[in-house]
Design a protein around this motif. Structure first.
Motif, PDB file in Angstrom:
ATOM      1  N   ALA A 185       0.829  -1.206   0.000  1.00  0.00           N
ATOM      2  CA  ALA A 185       0.000   0.000   0.000  1.00  0.00           C
ATOM      3  C   ALA A 185       0.864   1.257   0.000  1.00  0.00           C
ATOM      4  CB  ALA A 185      -0.932  -0.011   1.211  1.00  0.00           C
ATOM      5  N   ALA A 186       1.939   1.233   0.770  1.00  0.00           N
ATOM      6  CA  ALA A 186       2.834   2.388   0.814  1.00  0.00           C
ATOM      7  C   ALA A 186       3.498   2.606  -0.545  1.00  0.00           C
ATOM      8  CB  ALA A 186       3.887   2.187   1.895  1.00  0.00           C
ATOM      9  N   MET A 187       3.891   1.522  -1.203  1.00  0.00           N
ATOM     10  CA  MET A 187       4.494   1.638  -2.524  1.00  0.00           C
ATOM     11  C   MET A 187       3.494   2.201  -3.530  1.00  0.00           C
ATOM     12  SD  MET A 187       6.645  -1.951  -2.595  1.00  0.00           S
ATOM     13  CE  MET A 187       7.236  -1.733  -4.291  1.00  0.00           C
ATOM     14  N   ALA A 188       2.241   1.751  -3.445  1.00  0.00           N
ATOM     15  CA  ALA A 188       1.210   2.262  -4.351  1.00  0.00           C
ATOM     16  C   ALA A 188       0.981   3.756  -4.147  1.00  0.00           C
ATOM     17  CB  ALA A 188      -0.089   1.490  -4.137  1.00  0.00           C
ATOM     18  N   ALA A 189       1.256   4.225  -2.914  1.00  0.00           N
ATOM     19  CA  ALA A 189       1.097   5.653  -2.607  1.00  0.00           C
ATOM     20  C   ALA A 189       2.348   6.456  -2.921  1.00  0.00           C
ATOM     21  CB  ALA A 189       0.712   5.825  -1.144  1.00  0.00           C
ATOM     22  N   GLY A 190       3.392   5.783  -3.435  1.00  0.00           N
ATOM     23  CA  GLY A 190       4.577   6.502  -3.880  1.00  0.00           C
ATOM     24  C   GLY A 190       5.854   6.229  -3.122  1.00  0.00           C
ATOM     25  N   ALA A 191       5.802   5.458  -2.043  1.00  0.00           N
ATOM     26  CA  ALA A 191       7.022   5.152  -1.287  1.00  0.00           C
ATOM     27  C   ALA A 191       7.854   4.128  -2.055  1.00  0.00           C
ATOM     28  CB  ALA A 191       6.677   4.618   0.094  1.00  0.00           C
ATOM     29  N   GLY A 192       9.113   4.469  -2.318  1.00  0.00           N
ATOM     30  CA  GLY A 192       9.933   3.553  -3.095  1.00  0.00           C
ATOM     31  C   GLY A 192      11.307   3.300  -2.535  1.00  0.00           C
ATOM     32  N   THR A 193      11.602   3.853  -1.373  1.00  0.00           N
ATOM     33  CA  THR A 193      12.900   3.657  -0.741  1.00  0.00           C
ATOM     34  C   THR A 193      12.687   3.103   0.662  1.00  0.00           C
ATOM     35  OG1 THR A 193      12.959   5.864   0.271  1.00  0.00           O
ATOM     36  CG2 THR A 193      13.812   5.651  -1.993  1.00  0.00           C
ATOM     37  N   PRO A 194      13.719   2.467   1.238  1.00  0.00           N
ATOM     38  CA  PRO A 194      13.570   1.987   2.613  1.00  0.00           C
ATOM     39  C   PRO A 194      13.185   3.088   3.587  1.00  0.00           C
ATOM     40  CG  PRO A 194      15.517   1.030   1.613  1.00  0.00           C
ATOM     41  CD  PRO A 194      15.004   2.048   0.649  1.00  0.00           C
ATOM     42  N   ALA A 196      11.441   5.805   2.978  1.00  0.00           N
ATOM     43  CA  ALA A 196      10.038   6.166   2.783  1.00  0.00           C
ATOM     44  C   ALA A 196       9.107   5.080   3.312  1.00  0.00           C
ATOM     45  CB  ALA A 196       9.771   6.423   1.301  1.00  0.00           C
ATOM     46  N   ILE A 197       9.505   3.830   3.141  1.00  0.00           N
ATOM     47  CA  ILE A 197       8.696   2.728   3.665  1.00  0.00           C
ATOM     48  C   ILE A 197       8.620   2.804   5.185  1.00  0.00           C
ATOM     49  CG2 ILE A 197       8.603   0.217   3.969  1.00  0.00           C
ATOM     50  CD1 ILE A 197       7.715   1.124   1.196  1.00  0.00           C
ATOM     51  N   VAL A 198       9.749   3.047   5.836  1.00  0.00           N
ATOM     52  CA  VAL A 198       9.757   3.141   7.299  1.00  0.00           C
ATOM     53  C   VAL A 198       8.876   4.299   7.761  1.00  0.00           C
ATOM     54  CG1 VAL A 198      11.197   3.649   9.312  1.00  0.00           C
ATOM     55  CG2 VAL A 198      11.978   2.015   7.597  1.00  0.00           C
ATOM     56  N   ALA A 199       8.963   5.436   7.076  1.00  0.00           N
ATOM     57  CA  ALA A 199       8.144   6.590   7.453  1.00  0.00           C
ATOM     58  C   ALA A 199       6.659   6.284   7.335  1.00  0.00           C
ATOM     59  CB  ALA A 199       8.510   7.787   6.580  1.00  0.00           C
ATOM     60  N   ALA A 200       6.283   5.476   6.336  1.00  0.00           N
ATOM     61  CA  ALA A 200       4.869   5.177   6.115  1.00  0.00           C
ATOM     62  C   ALA A 200       4.361   4.016   6.956  1.00  0.00           C
ATOM     63  CB  ALA A 200       4.647   4.870   4.630  1.00  0.00           C
ATOM     64  N   VAL A 201       5.201   3.000   7.139  1.00  0.00           N
ATOM     65  CA  VAL A 201       4.735   1.748   7.752  1.00  0.00           C
ATOM     66  C   VAL A 201       5.154   1.631   9.216  1.00  0.00           C
ATOM     67  CG1 VAL A 201       4.847  -0.780   7.570  1.00  0.00           C
ATOM     68  CG2 VAL A 201       4.740   0.621   5.499  1.00  0.00           C
ATOM     69  N   TYR A 202       6.274   2.241   9.578  1.00  0.00           N
ATOM     70  CA  TYR A 202       6.783   2.165  10.950  1.00  0.00           C
ATOM     71  C   TYR A 202       6.895   3.573  11.549  1.00  0.00           C
ATOM     72  CZ  TYR A 202       8.618  -2.348   9.148  1.00  0.00           C
ATOM     73  OH  TYR A 202       8.771  -3.577   8.559  1.00  0.00           O
ATOM     74  N   PRO A 203       5.824   4.355  11.577  1.00  0.00           N
ATOM     75  CA  PRO A 203       5.950   5.762  11.987  1.00  0.00           C
ATOM     76  C   PRO A 203       6.388   5.947  13.436  1.00  0.00           C
ATOM     77  CG  PRO A 203       3.636   5.130  11.839  1.00  0.00           C
ATOM     78  CD  PRO A 203       4.428   4.002  11.256  1.00  0.00           C
ATOM     79  N   ASP A 204       6.141   4.968  14.283  1.00  0.00           N
ATOM     80  CA  ASP A 204       6.462   5.102  15.704  1.00  0.00           C
ATOM     81  C   ASP A 204       7.730   4.366  16.112  1.00  0.00           C
ATOM     82  OD1 ASP A 204       4.086   6.583  16.072  1.00  0.00           O
ATOM     83  OD2 ASP A 204       2.920   4.729  16.267  1.00  0.00           O
ATOM     84  N   VAL A 205       8.546   3.964  15.133  1.00  0.00           N
ATOM     85  CA  VAL A 205       9.747   3.197  15.463  1.00  0.00           C
ATOM     86  C   VAL A 205      10.677   4.022  16.337  1.00  0.00           C
ATOM     87  CG1 VAL A 205      11.057   3.889  13.408  1.00  0.00           C
ATOM     88  CG2 VAL A 205      11.531   1.697  14.501  1.00  0.00           C
ATOM     89  N   ASP A 206      11.276   3.388  17.324  1.00  0.00           N
ATOM     90  CA  ASP A 206      12.246   4.044  18.190  1.00  0.00           C
ATOM     91  C   ASP A 206      13.429   4.502  17.341  1.00  0.00           C
ATOM     92  OD1 ASP A 206      14.484   4.487  19.981  1.00  0.00           O
ATOM     93  OD2 ASP A 206      13.363   3.411  21.522  1.00  0.00           O
ATOM     94  N   PRO A 207      13.837   5.769  17.438  1.00  0.00           N
ATOM     95  CA  PRO A 207      14.965   6.247  16.614  1.00  0.00           C
ATOM     96  C   PRO A 207      16.233   5.422  16.784  1.00  0.00           C
ATOM     97  CG  PRO A 207      13.829   8.094  17.651  1.00  0.00           C
ATOM     98  CD  PRO A 207      13.234   6.848  18.237  1.00  0.00           C
ATOM     99  N   SER A 208      16.421   4.807  17.949  1.00  0.00           N
ATOM    100  CA  SER A 208      17.646   4.044  18.183  1.00  0.00           C
ATOM    101  C   SER A 208      17.716   2.776  17.342  1.00  0.00           C
ATOM    102  CB  SER A 208      17.776   3.692  19.667  1.00  0.00           C
ATOM    103  OG  SER A 208      16.773   2.773  20.064  1.00  0.00           O
ATOM    104  N   VAL A 209      16.574   2.286  16.865  1.00  0.00           N
ATOM    105  CA  VAL A 209      16.570   1.071  16.037  1.00  0.00           C
ATOM    106  C   VAL A 209      15.987   1.344  14.646  1.00  0.00           C
ATOM    107  CG1 VAL A 209      16.505  -0.542  17.978  1.00  0.00           C
ATOM    108  CG2 VAL A 209      14.355   0.313  17.038  1.00  0.00           C
ATOM    109  N   ARG A 210      15.926   2.611  14.267  1.00  0.00           N
ATOM    110  CA  ARG A 210      15.400   2.946  12.945  1.00  0.00           C
ATOM    111  C   ARG A 210      16.227   2.295  11.840  1.00  0.00           C
ATOM    112  NH1 ARG A 210      11.878   6.782  11.067  1.00  0.00           N
ATOM    113  NH2 ARG A 210      12.056   7.239   8.827  1.00  0.00           N
ATOM    114  N   PHE A 211      17.528   2.220  12.060  1.00  0.00           N
ATOM    115  CA  PHE A 211      18.399   1.600  11.057  1.00  0.00           C
ATOM    116  C   PHE A 211      17.975   0.162  10.779  1.00  0.00           C
ATOM    117  CE2 PHE A 211      20.226   0.386  15.070  1.00  0.00           C
ATOM    118  CZ  PHE A 211      20.710  -0.902  14.883  1.00  0.00           C
TER     119      PHE A 211
END
Length: 238
Positions: A185-194, A196-211
């Motif tokens: 769904a995120a890709m269909a909305a235009g997300a095409g990089t890791p 962008a995917i994290v921003a769309a699918v994992y919005p609440d991820v802890d910054p320490s493990v964002r990598f």
């Protein structure tokens, strides 16, 4: 990243003289000494080559008088036999790549009951990082499908034991499928990089493990890219 730390498992059948150790963990003198107290050992077994599982293996081997280290990746030890009898137990090596290319699980049976030692393929709680390129989501889904047939005790590389490996594998599969739908769904909305995917699918991820989330997103993108290139009759039926 390691929850409560890495689980080290020492196995010995009732009345057997020698033991076997799975994943000796980091090169920590106190930890390795506590393992060595259970000598004699037949072998040191490795589920995969991440340092928190294998770093202490060579030191422990020397402490035990040169006990062989057995691993899927020759960088970390001698070859693993597919099936063997060791420490009075029947042991089968299950190829379960995905978390890493060299990941294996061990199905062990003492003649009365069995257990699967899953390394990091399935954890006792939470989810496993599949970090491209060593991690491969397509391979990982196949490994989970394999483990979904083992309705026995599960002893993971991190976190608590679980009563049913098959149930945990099915839960992991359902989670991964759900996440892939979100990524589509995120890709269909235009997300095409890791990122962008994290921003769309994992919005609440802890910054320490964002990598780690971005590593997983790259694996998801690669899996979906491969899937889009396969004819319908070859798509994963799971």
């Amino acid at each position: 990243m390691t929850l409560d730390g890495t689980n080290t498992w020492v196995l010995r059948a009732p009345h057997a003289r020698e033991a076997v150790v799975i994943d000796p963990g980091p090169d920590d003198a106190g930890h390795l000494a506590s393992i060595a107290e259970h000598r004699p050992f037949t072998a040191i077994l490795i589920t995969h080559g991440h340092h928190d599982h294998v770093e202490g293996a060579e030191t422990l081997s020397r402490m035990l008088g040169g006990v062989p280290i057995l691993a899927a990746d020759p960088k970390h030890g001698d070859p693993l036999p597919q099936r063997t009898r060791i420490a009075g137990l029947d042991l089968e090596v299950l190829a379960t790549p995905g978390h890493t290319a060299d990941s294996v699980s061990f199905f062990v049976n003492d003649g009365h009951a069995g257990a699967v030692f899953t390394g990091d393929t399935i954890l006792g709680r939470g989810t496993t990082v599949v970090a491209w390129p060593d991690g491969d989501l397509s391979a990982y889904l196949s490994s989970l499908a394999l483990l979904s047939s083992y309705e026995v005790l599960m002893l993971p590389g991190h976190g608590p034991a679980q009563a049913d490996c098959a149930a945990m594998a099915r839960t992991y599969l359902a989670h991964r499928r759900s996440r892939l739908e979100q990524v589509r769904a995120a890709m269909a909305a235009g997300a095409g990089t890791p990122e962008a995917i994290v921003a769309a699918v994992y919005p609440d991820v802890d910054p320490s493990v964002r990598f780690a989330a971005e590593w997983s997103a790259q694996a998801q993108l690669e899996h979906l890219r491969r899937e889009s290139q396969r004819p319908p009759e070859q798509l994963d039926p799971l």
